[in-house]
Write a protein that holds these residues in place. Structure first.
Motif, PDB file in Angstrom:
ATOM      1  N   GLU A 257      -8.651 -22.515  14.708  1.00 30.78           N
ATOM      2  CA  GLU A 257      -9.616 -22.770  13.643  1.00 30.78           C
ATOM      3  C   GLU A 257      -9.978 -24.252  13.538  1.00 30.78           C
ATOM      4  N   ILE A 258      -9.120 -25.115  14.072  1.00 27.22           N
ATOM      5  CA  ILE A 258      -9.367 -26.552  13.995  1.00 27.22           C
ATOM      6  C   ILE A 258     -10.232 -26.940  15.185  1.00 27.22           C
ATOM      7  N   ARG A 259     -11.493 -27.253  14.899  1.00 29.57           N
ATOM      8  CA  ARG A 259     -12.508 -27.483  15.923  1.00 29.57           C
ATOM      9  C   ARG A 259     -13.184 -28.840  15.712  1.00 29.57           C
ATOM     10  N   PRO A 260     -13.743 -29.427  16.775  1.00 29.87           N
ATOM     11  CA  PRO A 260     -14.509 -30.664  16.581  1.00 29.87           C
ATOM     12  C   PRO A 260     -15.815 -30.380  15.860  1.00 29.87           C
ATOM     13  N   LEU A 261     -16.279 -31.350  15.097  1.00 28.27           N
ATOM     14  CA  LEU A 261     -17.571 -31.190  14.431  1.00 28.27           C
ATOM     15  C   LEU A 261     -18.708 -31.081  15.437  1.00 28.27           C
ATOM     16  N   ARG A 262     -18.502 -31.655  16.615  1.00 25.89           N
ATOM     17  CA  ARG A 262     -19.473 -31.530  17.702  1.00 25.89           C
ATOM     18  C   ARG A 262     -18.702 -31.322  18.993  1.00 25.89           C
ATOM     19  N   GLY A 263     -19.179 -30.431  19.848  1.00 30.05           N
ATOM     20  CA  GLY A 263     -18.402 -29.985  20.992  1.00 30.05           C
ATOM     21  C   GLY A 263     -18.066 -31.043  22.012  1.00 30.05           C
ATOM     22  N   ASP A 264     -18.813 -32.153  22.060  1.00 34.40           N
ATOM     23  CA  ASP A 264     -18.549 -33.175  23.065  1.00 34.40           C
ATOM     24  C   ASP A 264     -17.598 -34.261  22.572  1.00 34.40           C
ATOM     25  N   MET A 265     -17.018 -34.098  21.405  1.00 30.81           N
ATOM     26  CA  MET A 265     -16.089 -35.103  20.889  1.00 30.81           C
ATOM     27  C   MET A 265     -14.790 -35.097  21.692  1.00 30.81           C
ATOM     28  N   VAL A 266     -14.290 -36.294  21.986  1.00 28.71           N
ATOM     29  CA  VAL A 266     -12.988 -36.467  22.636  1.00 28.71           C
ATOM     30  C   VAL A 266     -12.185 -37.470  21.804  1.00 28.71           C
ATOM     31  N   MET A 267     -10.941 -37.120  21.532  1.00 28.92           N
ATOM     32  CA  MET A 267     -10.091 -37.938  20.668  1.00 28.92           C
ATOM     33  C   MET A 267      -8.731 -38.121  21.336  1.00 28.92           C
TER      34      MET A 267
ATOM     35  N   ALA B  52      -8.534 -43.579  15.682  1.00 27.56           N
ATOM     36  CA  ALA B  52      -9.049 -42.881  16.853  1.00 27.56           C
ATOM     37  C   ALA B  52      -9.726 -41.569  16.485  1.00 27.56           C
ATOM     38  N   GLY B  53      -9.498 -41.094  15.270  1.00 27.22           N
ATOM     39  CA  GLY B  53     -10.107 -39.841  14.829  1.00 27.22           C
ATOM     40  C   GLY B  53      -9.388 -39.292  13.627  1.00 27.22           C
ATOM     41  N   VAL B  54      -9.888 -38.162  13.124  1.00 26.95           N
ATOM     42  CA  VAL B  54      -9.260 -37.466  12.006  1.00 26.95           C
ATOM     43  C   VAL B  54      -9.124 -35.991  12.358  1.00 26.95           C
ATOM     44  N   VAL B  55      -8.005 -35.414  11.948  1.00 28.43           N
ATOM     45  CA  VAL B  55      -7.732 -33.981  12.128  1.00 28.43           C
ATOM     46  C   VAL B  55      -7.287 -33.442  10.781  1.00 28.43           C
ATOM     47  N   ILE B  56      -8.001 -32.452  10.267  1.00 31.58           N
ATOM     48  CA  ILE B  56      -7.724 -31.926   8.937  1.00 31.58           C
ATOM     49  C   ILE B  56      -7.496 -30.414   9.044  1.00 31.58           C
TER      50      ILE B  56
ATOM     51  N   ALA C 232      -8.045 -28.099   7.212  1.00 29.91           N
ATOM     52  CA  ALA C 232      -8.889 -27.650   6.108  1.00 29.91           C
ATOM     53  C   ALA C 232     -10.321 -27.992   6.502  1.00 29.91           C
ATOM     54  N   HIS C 233     -11.176 -28.249   5.518  1.00 28.78           N
ATOM     55  CA  HIS C 233     -12.565 -28.589   5.798  1.00 28.78           C
ATOM     56  C   HIS C 233     -12.827 -30.069   5.524  1.00 28.78           C
ATOM     57  N   VAL C 234     -13.948 -30.545   6.053  1.00 29.61           N
ATOM     58  CA  VAL C 234     -14.486 -31.842   5.664  1.00 29.61           C
ATOM     59  C   VAL C 234     -15.857 -31.598   5.035  1.00 29.61           C
ATOM     60  N   ARG C 235     -16.412 -32.625   4.436  1.00 30.98           N
ATOM     61  CA  ARG C 235     -17.784 -32.511   3.938  1.00 30.98           C
ATOM     62  C   ARG C 235     -18.572 -33.765   4.315  1.00 30.98           C
ATOM     63  N   ASP C 236     -19.852 -33.798   3.952  1.00 22.75           N
ATOM     64  CA  ASP C 236     -20.737 -34.873   4.398  1.00 22.75           C
ATOM     65  C   ASP C 236     -20.795 -34.902   5.926  1.00 22.75           C
ATOM     66  N   ALA C 237     -20.929 -33.720   6.526  1.00 18.66           N
ATOM     67  CA  ALA C 237     -20.785 -33.598   7.975  1.00 18.66           C
ATOM     68  C   ALA C 237     -21.777 -34.458   8.743  1.00 18.66           C
ATOM     69  N   ASN C 238     -23.051 -34.465   8.342  1.00 21.57           N
ATOM     70  CA  ASN C 238     -24.039 -35.251   9.076  1.00 21.57           C
ATOM     71  C   ASN C 238     -23.724 -36.737   9.009  1.00 21.57           C
ATOM     72  N   ALA C 239     -23.252 -37.185   7.865  1.00 23.65           N
ATOM     73  CA  ALA C 239     -22.892 -38.596   7.732  1.00 23.65           C
ATOM     74  C   ALA C 239     -21.662 -38.926   8.583  1.00 23.65           C
ATOM     75  N   ILE C 240     -20.700 -38.005   8.657  1.00 24.95           N
ATOM     76  CA  ILE C 240     -19.522 -38.232   9.506  1.00 24.95           C
ATOM     77  C   ILE C 240     -19.937 -38.283  10.970  1.00 24.95           C
TER      78      ILE C 240
ATOM     79  N   ALA D 259     -13.937 -36.056  14.683  1.00 21.20           N
ATOM     80  CA  ALA D 259     -13.418 -35.374  13.502  1.00 21.20           C
ATOM     81  C   ALA D 259     -13.215 -33.905  13.834  1.00 21.20           C
ATOM     82  N   PHE D 260     -12.024 -33.395  13.558  1.00 17.46           N
ATOM     83  CA  PHE D 260     -11.650 -32.019  13.846  1.00 17.46           C
ATOM     84  C   PHE D 260     -11.191 -31.366  12.544  1.00 17.46           C
ATOM     85  N   ALA D 261     -11.701 -30.166  12.264  1.00 16.41           N
ATOM     86  CA  ALA D 261     -11.384 -29.477  11.017  1.00 16.41           C
ATOM     87  C   ALA D 261     -11.742 -28.006  11.156  1.00 16.41           C
ATOM     88  N   HIS D 262     -11.518 -27.244  10.086  1.00 21.36           N
ATOM     89  CA  HIS D 262     -11.911 -25.840  10.082  1.00 21.36           C
ATOM     90  C   HIS D 262     -13.423 -25.672  10.013  1.00 21.36           C
ATOM     91  N   GLY D 263     -14.104 -26.719   9.620  1.00 25.00           N
ATOM     92  CA  GLY D 263     -15.546 -26.661   9.469  1.00 25.00           C
ATOM     93  C   GLY D 263     -15.972 -27.606   8.372  1.00 25.00           C
TER      94      GLY D 263
END
Length: 227
Positions: A40-50, A118-122, A124-132, A139-143
């Protein structure tokens, strides 16, 4: 013998040579039953590397506000302090508390970036996704979810041992994330794991080249014993 002398060389080598798939495979071969964080913990964008060192953070659901037995009168507990504790090349990785709430937004993620994280792993969820995403920090989270923070999560400790799913994360463990998820590599085993994963990945490149040249997967596997 390790192919690197310091973390910067190790991180660059991982970025150049590896993906999480061969790392996960090698860790399982070495007896690590749970090399990856939950899917369930996924990158906000598929090409992210951390790639970085774990700075674990423990959340708990807050006690009811105003209760006389609460241990922290602040609505976010030690959240702000945990962000400020970040050092360059560390990954802010948080567990505990309610999964359905957003734990970090763009302002705290911005501060993490400014501190050299180097990055964040949560877990749970994050918000303000476009700004992040615009910040350029992995950034990796449930969504993403706008449902906010206050009185729904409470940081109680940081730079401590935590658990996400079946995976134990300790300060300084190697965290490697890409489009296939997040690996947690115990620091004491990282030299063997990374070295073996590089060897496996190089063999897989030969298999891929053989298949591109028309060789069957049966013959390629017989020759290289990797797939």
């Amino acid at each position: 013998m390790a192919q690197w002398n310091e973390d910067e060389e190790l991180f660059a080598l991982i970025r150049t040579e590896l993906a999480t798939c061969p790392v996960s495979d090698v860790m399982e071969q070495l007896g690590f039953r749970f090399p990856m964080l939950p899917p369930e913990i996924r990158p906000l964008r598929g090409d992210m590397v951390m790639v970085g060192r774990a700075m674990p953070v423990q959340d708990d659901p807050p006690v009811p506000y105003g209760s006389p037995d609460r241990f922290d009168a602040r609505p976010f507990g030690l959240l702000f302090e945990s962000i400020e504790a970040l050092r360059p090349n560390e990954v802010y990785i948080a567990s505990g508390g309610p999964i359905q709430a957003a734990r970090l937004g763009d302002m705290l993620t911005l501060r993490a970036r400014e501190l050299g994280a180097a990055g964040v792993v949560i877990d749970a969820h994050v918000r303000d996704a476009n700004a992040i995403l615009a910040l350029g920090i992995p950034a990796f989270a449930h969504g993403t979810y706008a449902y906010g923070l206050q009185r729904r999560h409470n940081v109680v400790d940081y730079r401590c041992s935590i658990r996400i799913g079946e995976v134990r994360i300790r300060p300084g463990d190697l965290i490697f994330g890409d489009g296939d998820g997040v690996c947690v590599i115990p620091r004491e085993a990282e030299e063997e794991i990374v070295s073996r994963a590089i060897e496996k990945n190089r063999l897989e490149r030969k298999v891929r080249a053989a298949i591109e040249d028309g060789q069957s997967v049966v013959d390629a596997f017989k020759k290289y014993s990797v797939m």
